[in-house]
Design an enzyme around this catalytic site. Structure first.
Site, PDB file in Angstrom:
ATOM      1  CG  ASP A  57      81.152  48.185  33.092  1.00  0.00           C
ATOM      2  OD1 ASP A  57      79.934  48.073  33.322  1.00  0.00           O
ATOM      3  OD2 ASP A  57      81.838  47.275  32.575  1.00  0.00           O
ATOM      4  CB  ILE A  58      77.145  50.401  37.201  1.00  0.00           C
ATOM      5  CG1 ILE A  58      76.219  50.517  35.987  1.00  0.00           C
ATOM      6  CG2 ILE A  58      77.491  51.796  37.711  1.00  0.00           C
ATOM      7  CD1 ILE A  58      75.426  49.313  35.678  1.00  0.00           C
ATOM      8  CB  THR A 115      64.048  54.599  25.466  1.00  0.00           C
ATOM      9  OG1 THR A 115      63.767  53.183  25.516  1.00  0.00           O
ATOM     10  CG2 THR A 115      63.280  55.308  26.570  1.00  0.00           C
ATOM     11  CE  LYS A 175      65.290  46.010  32.621  1.00  0.00           C
ATOM     12  NZ  LYS A 175      65.961  47.134  33.321  1.00  0.00           N
ATOM     13  CE1 TYR A 211      65.588  45.212  29.223  1.00  0.00           C
ATOM     14  CE2 TYR A 211      63.463  44.189  28.763  1.00  0.00           C
ATOM     15  CZ  TYR A 211      64.201  45.295  29.130  1.00  0.00           C
ATOM     16  OH  TYR A 211      63.562  46.478  29.399  1.00  0.00           O
TER      17      TYR A 211
END
Length: 303
Positions: free
Chosen positions: A73-74, A198, A168, A164
């Site tokens: 888990d980064i 995706t 970003k 999100y």
């Protein structure tokens, strides 16, 4: 096998599926040894599994490449460090990191909970930081390396993905900070804002008029990892790739300025600002307003 990044060691987060997988496969096909990191979660960040990272390693090895999996888990400092430590332990160096990992939890801002905000920002923004932080220490010592963050056109703003969008936008500022702070050590940093089919693009709350495939994005990333990009001194940039289209985003800068003769007051600003400094139109807001007008017109009864 190609040789565009031959001999390099590259770590890719979110490499189990979609764009991350395409980047890992493309880098390996062009001669890199690859660390495949994926926590193996769903689009919403749930149900982790190490199988997806291991499956990509098997694909790379079957094609004659070299890779190792890290299911970590980064969004944690330890997870980001392990990605980097795995590269150094397995291959003795680290030449590039590509931070693709991300999740979505869509909600209108007035309904968004802390549980919908924190994991998205943690995975995208903190997850880029943790890997950049660990990698930059290695690259500083090497006097060489490339950091690549993944942003989105949604950094301009989003109707129903404020979490999100904020993450970003933060990644762009992080990339530019890395480009400035690490330049003297021979380390470059860039961001990619992909438009590709995706799991995550399927949840974008507006129509994507220009869209490509993950493999298109992977080609750009491999170039940015290469010595060819280094020779061109490409750093601090944000690139979009959408199928046949490739574009560079403008650097932030002031548009107009004005100066007061004496102290500002609210009234003086009200009299002065609109006609002198003005505003910079927000293209996405114009689209939203057009959609709202169309919805209102469609709801009106015929005369």
């Amino acid at each position: 096998m190609g040789n565009f990044v031959a001999g390099k060691v590259v770590a890719v987060t979110g490499a189990g599926r979609g764009i991350g997988r395409a980047v890992a496969l493309a880098a390996a096909a062009e001669g890199a040894r690859v660390v495949v990191n994926d926590f193996g979660v769903g689009v919403d960040g749930a149900a982790p599994s190490s199988e997806v990272a291991e499956a990509v390693v098997k694909e790379i090895e079957a094609a004659g490449g070299t890779a190792v999996a890290v299911a970590d888990d980064i969004s944690t400092m330890a997870g980001g460090q392990r990605v980097v430590d795995t590269a150094v332990s397995a291959y003795g160096r680290l030449d590039g990191v590509v931070c693709v990992a991300g999740i979505l939890r869509e909600r209108m801002l007035f309904n968004m909970s802390e549980q919908e905000w924190d994991p998205v920002v943690a995975t995208h923004l903190k997850g880029t930081f943790t890997v950049f932080r660990a990698a930059s220490a290695v690259m500083r010592a090497q006097r060489r390396g490339t950091l690549i963050g993944f942003t989105s056109g949604n950094h301009q703003g989003s109707v129903s993905q404020a979490n999100y969008s904020a993450a970003k936008g933060g990644i762009i500022s992080l990339v530019r900070s890395a480009a400035l702070g690490l330049h003297k050590y021979g380390v470059s940093a860039n961001a990619v804002a992909p438009v590709a089919r995706t799991r995550m693009s399927a949840n974008v709350p507006m129509e994507l008029t220009e869209i490509g495939e993950p493999e298109d994005v992977a080609a750009l990333v491999v170039y940015l990892l290469s010595d060819r990009a280094r020779e061109q001194r490409i750093t601090g940039q944000v690139y979009t790739i959408a199928g046949p289209k490739i574009a560079v985003w403008a650097q932030p800068r002031e548009l107009r300025a004005a100066y007061a003769d004496g102290a500002w007051t609210p009234q003086r600003i009200a009299d002065f600002l609109p006609g002198t400094v003005g505003k910079d139109p927000m293209p996405l807001l114009e689209r939203v307003e057009a959609m709202e007008r169309a919805a209102r017109d469609g709801a009106r009864p015929n005369a």
